[in-house]
Design a protein around this motif. Structure first.
Motif, mmCIF file in Angstrom:
data_model
loop_
_atom_site.group_PDB
_atom_site.id
_atom_site.type_symbol
_atom_site.label_atom_id
_atom_site.label_comp_id
_atom_site.label_asym_id
_atom_site.label_seq_id
_atom_site.Cartn_x
_atom_site.Cartn_y
_atom_site.Cartn_z
ATOM 1 N N GLU A 165 0.841 -1.200 0.000
ATOM 2 C CA GLU A 165 0.000 0.000 0.000
ATOM 3 C C GLU A 165 0.880 1.256 0.000
ATOM 4 O OE1 GLU A 165 -2.609 0.087 3.379
ATOM 5 O OE2 GLU A 165 -3.379 2.083 2.917
ATOM 6 N N ALA A 166 1.859 1.286 0.892
ATOM 7 C CA ALA A 166 2.736 2.471 0.997
ATOM 8 C C ALA A 166 3.552 2.654 -0.280
ATOM 9 C CB ALA A 166 3.660 2.320 2.205
ATOM 10 N N THR A 167 4.001 1.544 -0.857
ATOM 11 C CA THR A 167 4.806 1.633 -2.086
ATOM 12 C C THR A 167 3.966 2.178 -3.237
ATOM 13 O OG1 THR A 167 6.202 -0.197 -1.346
ATOM 14 C CG2 THR A 167 6.213 0.286 -3.706
ATOM 15 N N ALA A 168 2.729 1.668 -3.358
ATOM 16 C CA ALA A 168 1.850 2.149 -4.429
ATOM 17 C C ALA A 168 1.618 3.656 -4.279
ATOM 18 C CB ALA A 168 0.529 1.391 -4.389
ATOM 19 N N GLU A 169 1.387 4.094 -3.045
ATOM 20 C CA GLU A 169 1.130 5.522 -2.826
ATOM 21 C C GLU A 169 2.356 6.368 -3.175
ATOM 22 O OE1 GLU A 169 -1.839 5.183 0.979
ATOM 23 O OE2 GLU A 169 -1.440 7.142 0.098
ATOM 24 N N GLN A 170 3.526 5.878 -2.810
ATOM 25 C CA GLN A 170 4.734 6.673 -3.095
ATOM 26 C C GLN A 170 5.062 6.688 -4.590
ATOM 27 O OE1 GLN A 170 8.175 6.677 -0.636
ATOM 28 N NE2 GLN A 170 7.056 6.265 1.251
ATOM 29 N N LEU A 171 4.845 5.549 -5.267
ATOM 30 C CA LEU A 171 5.076 5.523 -6.720
ATOM 31 C C LEU A 171 4.127 6.503 -7.406
ATOM 32 C CD1 LEU A 171 5.420 1.652 -7.238
ATOM 33 C CD2 LEU A 171 7.219 3.336 -7.699
ATOM 34 N N ALA A 172 2.860 6.490 -6.965
ATOM 35 C CA ALA A 172 1.864 7.392 -7.566
ATOM 36 C C ALA A 172 2.215 8.848 -7.291
ATOM 37 C CB ALA A 172 0.478 7.058 -7.030
ATOM 38 N N ALA A 173 2.713 9.116 -6.087
ATOM 39 C CA ALA A 173 3.071 10.501 -5.739
ATOM 40 C C ALA A 173 4.227 11.010 -6.598
ATOM 41 C CB ALA A 173 3.444 10.587 -4.255
ATOM 42 N N ARG A 174 5.050 10.089 -7.102
ATOM 43 C CA ARG A 174 6.163 10.469 -8.003
ATOM 44 C C ARG A 174 5.719 10.558 -9.445
ATOM 45 N NH1 ARG A 174 10.178 12.700 -5.296
ATOM 46 N NH2 ARG A 174 10.078 11.724 -3.272
ATOM 47 N N GLY A 175 4.441 10.240 -9.732
ATOM 48 C CA GLY A 175 3.932 10.417 -11.095
ATOM 49 C C GLY A 175 3.652 9.140 -11.859
ATOM 50 N N ALA A 176 3.960 7.966 -11.275
ATOM 51 C CA ALA A 176 3.653 6.711 -11.970
ATOM 52 C C ALA A 176 2.148 6.442 -11.904
ATOM 53 C CB ALA A 176 4.407 5.547 -11.319
ATOM 54 N N ALA A 177 1.578 5.903 -12.991
ATOM 55 C CA ALA A 177 0.220 5.346 -12.922
ATOM 56 C C ALA A 177 0.373 3.969 -12.297
ATOM 57 C CB ALA A 177 -0.368 5.241 -14.323
ATOM 58 N N VAL A 178 -0.480 3.667 -11.314
ATOM 59 C CA VAL A 178 -0.237 2.470 -10.501
ATOM 60 C C VAL A 178 -1.426 1.516 -10.554
ATOM 61 C CG1 VAL A 178 0.329 1.631 -8.199
ATOM 62 C CG2 VAL A 178 1.218 3.810 -8.953
ATOM 63 N N ALA A 179 -1.142 0.241 -10.842
ATOM 64 C CA ALA A 179 -2.143 -0.820 -10.738
ATOM 65 C C ALA A 179 -1.951 -1.499 -9.394
ATOM 66 C CB ALA A 179 -1.973 -1.813 -11.875
ATOM 67 N N LEU A 180 -3.064 -1.654 -8.671
ATOM 68 C CA LEU A 180 -3.037 -2.204 -7.312
ATOM 69 C C LEU A 180 -3.666 -3.584 -7.331
ATOM 70 C CD1 LEU A 180 -4.761 0.922 -5.709
ATOM 71 C CD2 LEU A 180 -2.300 0.573 -5.903
ATOM 72 N N ALA A 181 -2.888 -4.620 -7.003
ATOM 73 C CA ALA A 181 -3.434 -5.984 -7.038
ATOM 74 C C ALA A 181 -3.409 -6.618 -5.652
ATOM 75 C CB ALA A 181 -2.636 -6.843 -8.018
ATOM 76 N N ALA A 182 -4.489 -7.297 -5.316
ATOM 77 C CA ALA A 182 -4.605 -8.093 -4.087
ATOM 78 C C ALA A 182 -5.990 -8.722 -4.090
ATOM 79 C CB ALA A 182 -4.410 -7.236 -2.838
ATOM 80 N N ARG A 183 -6.317 -9.456 -3.015
ATOM 81 C CA ARG A 183 -7.632 -10.110 -2.974
ATOM 82 C C ARG A 183 -8.703 -9.204 -2.380
ATOM 83 N NH1 ARG A 183 -5.593 -14.936 0.499
ATOM 84 N NH2 ARG A 183 -4.788 -13.046 1.476
ATOM 85 N N ARG A 184 -8.357 -8.333 -1.418
ATOM 86 C CA ARG A 184 -9.384 -7.527 -0.728
ATOM 87 C C ARG A 184 -9.694 -6.259 -1.523
ATOM 88 N NH1 ARG A 184 -6.428 -7.013 4.925
ATOM 89 N NH2 ARG A 184 -4.696 -6.957 3.456
ATOM 90 N N ALA A 185 -10.747 -6.365 -2.364
ATOM 91 C CA ALA A 185 -11.067 -5.259 -3.268
ATOM 92 C C ALA A 185 -11.465 -3.993 -2.513
ATOM 93 C CB ALA A 185 -12.178 -5.677 -4.215
ATOM 94 N N ASP A 186 -12.141 -4.156 -1.352
ATOM 95 C CA ASP A 186 -12.570 -2.954 -0.618
ATOM 96 C C ASP A 186 -11.353 -2.155 -0.146
ATOM 97 O OD1 ASP A 186 -11.977 -5.176 1.015
ATOM 98 O OD2 ASP A 186 -13.141 -4.386 2.690
ATOM 99 N N ARG A 187 -10.324 -2.861 0.287
ATOM 100 C CA ARG A 187 -9.110 -2.173 0.737
ATOM 101 C C ARG A 187 -8.386 -1.518 -0.445
ATOM 102 N NH1 ARG A 187 -7.166 -3.956 5.996
ATOM 103 N NH2 ARG A 187 -5.288 -2.829 5.394
ATOM 104 N N LEU A 188 -8.377 -2.204 -1.584
ATOM 105 C CA LEU A 188 -7.738 -1.615 -2.776
ATOM 106 C C LEU A 188 -8.484 -0.354 -3.209
ATOM 107 C CD1 LEU A 188 -7.015 -4.812 -4.925
ATOM 108 C CD2 LEU A 188 -5.381 -3.510 -3.556
ATOM 109 N N ASP A 189 -9.821 -0.416 -3.143
ATOM 110 C CA ASP A 189 -10.628 0.762 -3.525
ATOM 111 C C ASP A 189 -10.257 1.961 -2.655
ATOM 112 O OD1 ASP A 189 -12.011 -0.477 -5.578
ATOM 113 O OD2 ASP A 189 -13.678 -1.108 -4.291
ATOM 114 N N ALA A 190 -10.046 1.715 -1.369
ATOM 115 C CA ALA A 190 -9.709 2.817 -0.452
ATOM 116 C C ALA A 190 -8.334 3.407 -0.798
ATOM 117 C CB ALA A 190 -9.731 2.320 0.996
ATOM 118 N N VAL A 191 -7.374 2.531 -1.113
ATOM 119 C CA VAL A 191 -6.030 3.024 -1.489
ATOM 120 C C VAL A 191 -6.131 3.829 -2.788
ATOM 121 C CG1 VAL A 191 -3.647 2.364 -2.050
ATOM 122 C CG2 VAL A 191 -4.955 0.992 -0.402
#
Ligand code: NDP
Length: 252
Positions: free
Chosen positions: A20-46
């Motif tokens: 979660e933290a890595t995805a947020e930091q990559l996005a903050a640097r300008g990368a478009a980020v795909a978030l994968a995991a099983r808990r869709a509700d948590r991914l939606d929040a991120v």
């Protein structure tokens, strides 16, 4: 630090902790980020947090232990976001305890997520990473595998977790040699104790042992490891960070 605008990253296990933290930091640097995991509700929040900060996020509900879902996570990323410059293989489970008397379904889970899931995602992603390295303005792509101190130092009570993370290290170095001249950098990050949900999946008696061992250690935060990944993927094209072992200062 360099920006990652125009690049696309896929982070597995992005629903909590280090991913979660890595995805947020990559996005903050300008990368478009795909978030994968099983808990869709948590991914939606991120994803919602990334978007509200002005970033681009794609939610992919996937169990990486199912090869079809791992492949589809990679292909969906490329179809929706156009390319793949960075794969962070972060999804993992740590189920500790003695080998003698262990519930072996815990071993199956660790081998399937920590090893097979990482292998499936890597296999699906590498052709796209090679393409991105040859047609992007950066001229390089990154595959970052999250291992552990447990991938360097075996301990009594973590034998099978050790086995999976040593496996991640061996695979990473082999793949690095295979693709590095195609400008795909394969990097290994080996965190020590980090304050996430990871240890909470253990049996109560195992939790007690873990808590006792780390009671005087101020843990790393997920953001510390995200920062480490950011360091790796923002190096210039000629520089490949092969391996970083990062412990809390008080962890012996
Ligand atoms: P968390 O438990 O917070 O995160 C684990 C992530 O893996 C979750 O997002 C979880 O998502 C995902 N995951 C688990 N199984 C699957 C699966 N079958 N398919 C897809 N995703 C899956 O722990 P951490 O952030 O700490 O762990 C991240 C990585 O860091 C792991 O590889 C771990 O081994 C490593 N690590 C952690 C350390 C620590 O002390 N915390 C130390 C050293 C290494 P979901 O459940 O939604 O599928």
């Amino acid at each position: 630090m360099k920006r990652l605008d125009g690049t696309v990253a896929l982070v597995t296990g992005a629903s909590s902790g280090i991913g979660e933290a890595t995805a947020e930091q990559l996005a903050a640097r300008g990368a478009a980020v795909a978030l994968a995991a099983r808990r869709a509700d948590r991914l939606d929040a991120v994803a919602a947090r990334i978007r509200s900060a002005g970033g681009t996020a794609l939610v992919i509900e996937a169990d990486v232990t199912d090869q079809a879902q791992a492949v589809s996570a990679v292909e969906h990323t490329v179809a929706e976001l156009g390319r793949l410059d960075t794969l962070v293989n972060n999804a993992g489970v740590m189920l500790l305890g003695p080998v003698v008397g262990a519930p072996t379904e815990e071993w199956d889970r660790m081998v399937r997520v920590n090893l097979l899931g990482l292998l499936y995602c890597s296999h699906a992603a590498v052709p796209h990473l090679i393409r991105a390295a040859s047609d992007g303005s950066r001229g390089v792509a990154d595959l970052v595998n999250i291992s552990s101190v447990a991938g360097r130092v075996p301990r009594s009570g973590s034998g099978v977790y050790n086995a999976t993370k040593f496996g991640v290290g061996a695979f990473s170095e082999s793949l690095r040699q295979e693709v590095t001249q195609k400008h795909v950098r394969v990097s290994l990050v080996e965190p020590g104790a980090t304050d996430t949900e990871l240890r909470g999946h253990n049996r109560p008696e195992v939790m007690e042992t873990i808590m006792a061992r780390f009671k005087d250690v101020e843990p790393l935060q997920a953001e510390d490891i995200a920062d480490t990944v950011l360091y790796i993927v923002t190096r210039p094209r000629h520089m490949s960070v092969n391996e970083l072992l990062v412990r809390p200062t008080e962890q012996a």
